[in-house]
Write an enzyme that holds these catalytic residues in place. Sequence first.
Site, PDB file in Angstrom:
ATOM      1  CB  ILE A 101      86.741   8.116  34.750  1.00  0.00           C
ATOM      2  CG1 ILE A 101      88.058   8.969  34.817  1.00  0.00           C
ATOM      3  CG2 ILE A 101      85.911   8.764  33.766  1.00  0.00           C
ATOM      4  CD1 ILE A 101      89.035   9.103  33.518  1.00  0.00           C
ATOM      5  CB  CYS A 102      82.051   7.352  34.634  1.00  0.00           C
ATOM      6  SG  CYS A 102      80.280   7.126  34.354  1.00  0.00           S
ATOM      7  CB  THR A 103      80.575   2.785  35.970  1.00  0.00           C
ATOM      8  OG1 THR A 103      81.422   2.573  34.581  1.00  0.00           O
ATOM      9  CG2 THR A 103      79.284   3.240  36.066  1.00  0.00           C
ATOM     10  CB  ALA A 154      79.837  12.558  38.109  1.00  0.00           C
TER      11      ALA A 154
END
Length: 315
Positions: A101-103, A154
Amino acid sequence: MPSVAFVVFDGFHAMSLAAQPVFSFANQKFGESFYEVLTLSEHGAPVRPIGGPTVMTEPFEERTFDTVLFTGGDPGAARPSHGLLAYARHSAATARRVAAICTGAFVLAEAGLLDGKRATTHWVYASALRKHFPRIRVEEDRIYAVDGSIWTSAGMTAGIDLALALVEADLGVDVARSVAQTLVVSHRRAGGQSQHSALLELDAKSDRIQSALTYARKNLAQPLLVEQLAEVARLSPRQFSRAFRAETGQSPAKAVERLRLEAARLMLERSRHTVEQIAQQTGFSDPRRMRDAFTRAFGQPPQAIRRNARWAAPG
């Protein structure tokens, strides 16, 4: 029972865990406890996130899971620990699916799990992911990306879209839609949808380039050649192209295509126009050219974008 493990670490963003209720509500909608949801950390101690209360966790140990999701944090704060990277590799070898998730994509990248694969992350960090891990095919303009058993998303809320897609793959579209409506997710976004608006991204600094962009936005059905836009900006085509790239970071042709894509996508999602009509009104001339542009940009044809929009509509 498929087990879903969220992996956290000191300094992870609490918003990463917003995807957990997707699986809990999926159990309710399915009518039985289909998923077991856990939160893990390297040592199983309480973990303090950014933007939330301390989270109780279980240790990695040797247990395997059906799906393992790695949460995101500040990729510049500290490199992932050796234990975290080892567990990412262990998960890739033992779990049916591994997600970030994300980074959290930086954890998978550091572990070597994204080499040669398509992946995404928050658009702010996409260039850093591409720079430090050049073997990854970074697709920064996607809500989530799937390459084999590896899923990446993202920014933080995109983790909800990714989780809904996982539920849909397991339990079907009806359960996933019901979960989305329960969570008041009014528009479950497709993986290929843009993370941010081209209309906002192309905000020029000078009045001349801004006037050309305004003209382009209002006249997408026209050819919009460089010569035409340069005349609006009162510059020679060469001067215009150079100034446009300097201010927006894109060529005029690329920018116009992005404006056409966004306008066409919005029409697909919000109108009843046919694909042929939308192609004509947004300057693609014919459905084939629009389909090719959509596939390049979003990884999906226009019909899939429309189906996803209708899927997400209430009722």
